[in-house]
Design an enzyme around this catalytic site. Structure first.
Site, PDB file in Angstrom:
ATOM      1  N   HIS A   1      33.394  34.835  36.586  1.00 57.87           N
ATOM      2  CA  HIS A   1      33.720  34.302  35.259  1.00 57.87           C
ATOM      3  C   HIS A   1      33.776  35.421  34.223  1.00 57.87           C
ATOM      4  CE1 HIS A   1      33.115  30.342  36.953  1.00 57.87           C
ATOM      5  NE2 HIS A   1      31.944  30.747  37.411  1.00 57.87           N
ATOM      6  N   CYS A   2      34.572  36.418  34.519  1.00 57.90           N
ATOM      7  CA  CYS A   2      34.656  37.625  33.683  1.00 57.90           C
ATOM      8  C   CYS A   2      36.109  37.872  33.296  1.00 57.90           C
ATOM      9  CB  CYS A   2      34.098  38.819  34.464  1.00 57.90           C
ATOM     10  SG  CYS A   2      34.223  40.415  33.621  1.00 57.90           S
ATOM     11  N   GLY A   3      36.298  38.562  32.202  1.00 62.74           N
ATOM     12  CA  GLY A   3      37.642  38.921  31.805  1.00 62.74           C
ATOM     13  C   GLY A   3      38.330  39.820  32.818  1.00 62.74           C
ATOM     14  N   PHE A   4      37.538  40.488  33.658  1.00 61.18           N
ATOM     15  CA  PHE A   4      38.093  41.373  34.676  1.00 61.18           C
ATOM     16  C   PHE A   4      38.219  40.702  36.037  1.00 61.18           C
ATOM     17  CE2 PHE A   4      36.063  44.508  31.731  1.00 61.18           C
ATOM     18  CZ  PHE A   4      37.225  45.159  31.351  1.00 61.18           C
ATOM     19  N   THR A   5      37.879  39.417  36.134  1.00 60.95           N
ATOM     20  CA  THR A   5      37.897  38.725  37.425  1.00 60.95           C
ATOM     21  C   THR A   5      39.264  38.792  38.085  1.00 60.95           C
ATOM     22  OG1 THR A   5      36.138  37.225  36.714  1.00 60.95           O
ATOM     23  CG2 THR A   5      37.451  36.539  38.595  1.00 60.95           C
TER      24      THR A   5
END
Length: 202
Positions: free
Chosen positions: A73-77
């Protein structure tokens, strides 16, 4: 007032000191540390995401390994897509991508092992190895991450999700890449290709 000029010896010493400091600043510390590192990645082990079986890094001897601390659940996922593409492109040449889920940053990996595995497979088609969730930052980090920090320097430790470490075929830690370095970044791809071009060790 008489002006006192520095002696030639003093000037020489200052010049030598300045040259020495400049040399240190120009020399890549990570490379220096990597060349003198103690032990290797093969001294460390994880467990698999599913089944909790042993996942020793020594099983990847002779291969180039990119270890990435991941989160769902990350912007980099979305980097999962790039990591899978990188793995598919180079796996037959000896590349292994190893995902290490971590909940250290922003609590962005709260799921169970089953939930993480399902998320990776359904959303990104991940087929590269995944380790069980680990702590990757601070003094309570997994031993591999403590070793990597000690080897390359404190500033090279993960500061967010999708931090990457590159391991050579002989188990030495070659380089690191911050979260903002995408899997298809030229700097990362060129580093991977350079290590793959080296002969495999036995």
């Amino acid at each position: 007032m008489t002006r006192i000029l520095p002696s030639p010896i003093h000037m020489l010493r200052c010049s030598m000191f300045t040259f020495f400091i400049a040399g240190l600043l120009m020399f890549p510390f990570t490379k220096a540390r990597a060349e003198t590192q103690k032990g290797s990645a093969y001294d460390y082990s994880f467990t698999t995401l599913i089944g909790e079986e042993k996942l020793p890094l020594s099983q990847f001897k002779g291969k180039v390994v990119l270890i990435v601390n991941t989160a769902s659940h990350c912007g980099f996922t979305k980097q999962y897509t790039g990591l899978q593409t990188l793995y598919d492109r180079y796996k037959d040449k000896g590349l292994v991508v190893l995902g290490v889920p971590a909940n250290d940053f922003g609590a962005q990996e709260p799921g169970t092992s089953g939930e993480i595995a399902e998320f990776c497979k359904l959303n990104y088609g991940v087929t590269f190895p995944m380790a069980a969730k680990q702590v990757v930052s601070g003094d309570e980090a997994h031993p591999f991450y403590l070793w990597a920090r000690d080897t390359l320097g404190f500033g090279t430790a993960p500061k967010w999700n999708f931090h990457k470490y590159l391991i050579a075929r002989d188990g030495t830690l070659v380089d690191y890449f911050n979260s903002t370095t995408s899997p298809d970044a030229s700097r990362l791809v060129e580093a991977v290709e350079a290590e793959l071009a080296k002969p495999a060790t036995h």
